[in-house]
Design a protein around this motif. Structure first.
Motif, PDB file in Angstrom:
ATOM      1  N   PRO A 320       0.825  -1.215   0.000  1.00 35.33           N
ATOM      2  CA  PRO A 320       0.000   0.000   0.000  1.00 35.33           C
ATOM      3  C   PRO A 320       0.852   1.254   0.000  1.00 35.33           C
ATOM      4  O   PRO A 320       1.882   1.331   0.662  1.00 35.33           O
ATOM      5  N   MET A 321       0.412   2.261  -0.748  1.00 37.12           N
ATOM      6  CA  MET A 321       1.092   3.544  -0.785  1.00 37.12           C
ATOM      7  C   MET A 321       0.598   4.425   0.359  1.00 37.12           C
ATOM      8  O   MET A 321      -0.571   4.355   0.737  1.00 37.12           O
ATOM      9  N   PRO A 322       1.459   5.265   0.922  1.00 35.14           N
ATOM     10  CA  PRO A 322       1.010   6.113   2.036  1.00 35.14           C
ATOM     11  C   PRO A 322       0.020   7.187   1.622  1.00 35.14           C
ATOM     12  O   PRO A 322      -0.763   7.651   2.449  1.00 35.14           O
ATOM     13  N   PHE A 323       0.032   7.600   0.344  1.00 37.68           N
ATOM     14  CA  PHE A 323      -0.866   8.649  -0.121  1.00 37.68           C
ATOM     15  C   PHE A 323      -1.499   8.250  -1.443  1.00 37.68           C
ATOM     16  O   PHE A 323      -0.921   7.493  -2.222  1.00 37.68           O
ATOM     17  N   ARG A 324      -2.686   8.795  -1.658  1.00 34.34           N
ATOM     18  CA  ARG A 324      -3.328   8.762  -2.973  1.00 34.34           C
ATOM     19  C   ARG A 324      -3.655  10.197  -3.358  1.00 34.34           C
ATOM     20  O   ARG A 324      -4.155  10.970  -2.533  1.00 34.34           O
ATOM     21  N   VAL A 325      -3.383  10.545  -4.600  1.00 36.45           N
ATOM     22  CA  VAL A 325      -3.563  11.916  -5.064  1.00 36.45           C
ATOM     23  C   VAL A 325      -4.509  11.907  -6.265  1.00 36.45           C
ATOM     24  O   VAL A 325      -4.321  11.136  -7.210  1.00 36.45           O
ATOM     25  N   PHE A 326      -5.535  12.770  -6.202  1.00 32.85           N
ATOM     26  CA  PHE A 326      -6.502  12.911  -7.291  1.00 32.85           C
ATOM     27  C   PHE A 326      -6.562  14.389  -7.675  1.00 32.85           C
ATOM     28  O   PHE A 326      -6.672  15.262  -6.809  1.00 32.85           O
ATOM     29  N   THR A 327      -6.511  14.654  -8.969  1.00 32.23           N
ATOM     30  CA  THR A 327      -6.460  16.029  -9.453  1.00 32.23           C
ATOM     31  C   THR A 327      -7.621  16.304 -10.399  1.00 32.23           C
ATOM     32  O   THR A 327      -7.955  15.466 -11.251  1.00 32.23           O
ATOM     33  N   PHE A 328      -8.243  17.479 -10.244  1.00 32.67           N
ATOM     34  CA  PHE A 328      -9.342  17.912 -11.109  1.00 32.67           C
ATOM     35  C   PHE A 328      -9.038  19.332 -11.582  1.00 32.67           C
ATOM     36  O   PHE A 328      -8.768  20.223 -10.771  1.00 32.67           O
ATOM     37  N   VAL A 329      -9.070  19.537 -12.881  1.00 30.47           N
ATOM     38  CA  VAL A 329      -8.790  20.834 -13.474  1.00 30.47           C
ATOM     39  C   VAL A 329     -10.012  21.266 -14.279  1.00 30.47           C
ATOM     40  O   VAL A 329     -10.484  20.524 -15.157  1.00 30.47           O
ATOM     41  N   ASP A 330     -10.512  22.450 -13.970  1.00 26.89           N
ATOM     42  CA  ASP A 330     -11.702  22.980 -14.648  1.00 26.89           C
ATOM     43  C   ASP A 330     -11.411  24.388 -15.145  1.00 26.89           C
ATOM     44  O   ASP A 330     -10.723  25.162 -14.471  1.00 26.89           O
TER      45      ASP A 330
END
Length: 470
Positions: A320-330
């Protein structure tokens, strides 16, 4: 071989200067500092994407360069420049290795590698340089070997202590509470402080072990894992009188890829690709129960180094990774751009980061804007640097199991008709995270026990620390 060695502070002050051959001009230190600073300014001020990413990483330019007929090779340690100058065509790798050894030996004998420690112990450092290099030729860089030729005592240097640590220490003293932890600066002692003199001064019989892991991860824009690598090291620094044999045990279910051993576990929760032991380590019991035996040398050394490929198909594919990153650009308007970054901490809830920094490059057409953290539970420092083309969020702590939302609202200059919104969105990213997670190991590697071999005397104080870094 090498004609000149010097150490400069971050301001360019000369802390140590050793001229071995007398064939380098007097202003070499000033020329070096001016060149490095000018090169860094030129790179930072450049508008190219390569230069922008280089400036964001805060790295120093050109560790090897030719100037005024001289060859300069340098490293930067704790904000100070360690540099060798020569007229000959030497191996850069050998020069860097020598500089790293000089920096490590300076830390071993002074207790810490700071500007104050070097200023107070300059006589000791000159003694060490006389023994390590003879007429510019490297001789012996062993911490244990040099103790026989050094007679100057190290000057004590008080380690820097944060306000929070100082208040905690005062409270614990007031209530008389027993503390099972010590400050990280407790290991900042000189190797010359051991022996009978240390016992007479009431110093503890203790040993320090650090399990450090550096994580390099690449996610796609939708949060899926593309690549992950873990590089770890177990560092040890011993202040045990008599230098007895020590035994250190790791996870019994540790599996090493292609080890070729018919003993030990073949399946386990901890899997590594490569391992490398220090020359003092004996592996007689390694295949049986993952126990290492050694007689620790003087100074700080790497007991074991290891590597793990956590990409799909690698040894640690299910890690497991310590972080998950999700990006949204509008882009609601041709002159407006909204960036939303969600960072989810997936480590245990009883663990938290001691520092988290999120950086996001922004389009070159950005004129102004603002950035913030939506969750006020986690105060953060947000800064939008339009000139350097990135936004940064800094958090002091993020407990496990929590998710934070970072936003940036940008105002763009009027774009030409041939510049599409998709092209502007592509200028956002890649997003980078810098963090420190104490008492957490991504690979699940743990130290089961640390003890003296039977009949080696009383048990010393044992301090073990685990840190995962980006």
């Amino acid at each position: 071989m090498y004609s000149l060695f010097f150490i400069l502070s971050v301001r360019g002050d000369t802390l140590i200067l050793k001229d071995y051959r007398g064939d380098i001009h007097k202003g070499a230190t000033e020329s070096f500092y001016r060149f490095v600073k000018n090169a860094k300014t030129a790179v930072t001020g450049s508008g190219s994407s390569v230069a922008s990413s280089f400036a964001q990483s805060k790295e120093e330019p050109k560790p090897f360069f030719h100037l005024d007929g001289n060859q300069y090779i340098y490293i930067k340690q704790h904000g100070m420049y360690f540099c060798l100058v020569t007229l000959n065509n030497v191996s850069p790798n050998a020069a860097v290795e020598l500089l790293l050894r000089i920096a490590q030996i300076t830390k071993d004998y002074c207790g810490m590698l700071t500007e104050e420690a070097i200023r107070k112990n300059f006589v000791l450092i000159y003694e060490l340089l006389d023994e390590m290099l003879e007429f510019g030729y490297p001789q012996n860089t062993s911490t244990e070997y040099l103790k026989s030729f050094v007679f100057d005592e190290p000057a004590p240097t008080a380690p820097a202590q944060s306000a929070t640590a100082a208040v905690t220490d005062l409270v614990q003293r007031a209530v008389g509470r027993s503390n099972k932890t010590v400050a990280s600066s407790a290991a900042s002692k000189s190797v010359l402080s051991d022996g009978k003199a240390a016992a007479a001064n009431g110093q503890k019989n203790e040993i320090f072990v650090d399990l450090l892991e550096r994580l390099t991860v690449l996610f796609s824009s939708n949060g899926s894992l593309l690549r992950a690598d873990v590089e770890g090291v177990i560092k040890m620094k011993s202040f045990i009188l008599g230098n007895p044999e020590i035994k250190l045990g790791l996870n019994e279910d540790l599996v090493v890829k292609d080890s070729g051993s018919t003993l030990g576990p073949r399946f386990g929760s901890v899997r590594l690709d490569d391992i490398l032991f220090h020359s003092s380590v004996r592996t007689d019991e390694w295949d049986l129960d993952r126990t290492l035996a050694l007689t620790p040398p003087d100074g700080e050394f790497n007991l074991m180094s290891y590597r793990l490929d956590a990409t799909a198909g690698g040894q640690g594919a299910d890690m497991p990774m310590p972080f998950r990153v999700f990006t949204f650009v509008d882009m609601p308007d041709p002159t407006l751009l909204d960036i939303t970054i969600k960072v989810r901490a997936e480590y245990p809830s009883n663990v938290g980061t001691s520092h988290l920094e999120v950086r996001c490059p922004i389009p070159a057409s950005t004129v102004s804007g603002s950035c913030l953290v939506e969750d006020r539970q986690f105060p953060a420092k947000c800064e939008l640097k339009v000139g350097e083309r990135f936004a940064v969020w800094e958090l002091k702590r993020l407990p496990g199991g929590h998710e934070i939302t970072l936003t940036a609202k940008l105002v763009l200059e009027s774009t030409r008709g041939d510049v599409s919104s998709a092209a502007i969105k592509k200028e956002v990213g890649p997003i980078s995270l810098r963090f420190d997670i104490p008492m957490f190991s991504t690979s699940n590697l743990q130290i089961r026990y640390l003890r003296l071999a039977s009949g080696s005397g009383a048990m010393p104080y044992r301090w073990v620390r685990t840190i995962t870094q980006s």
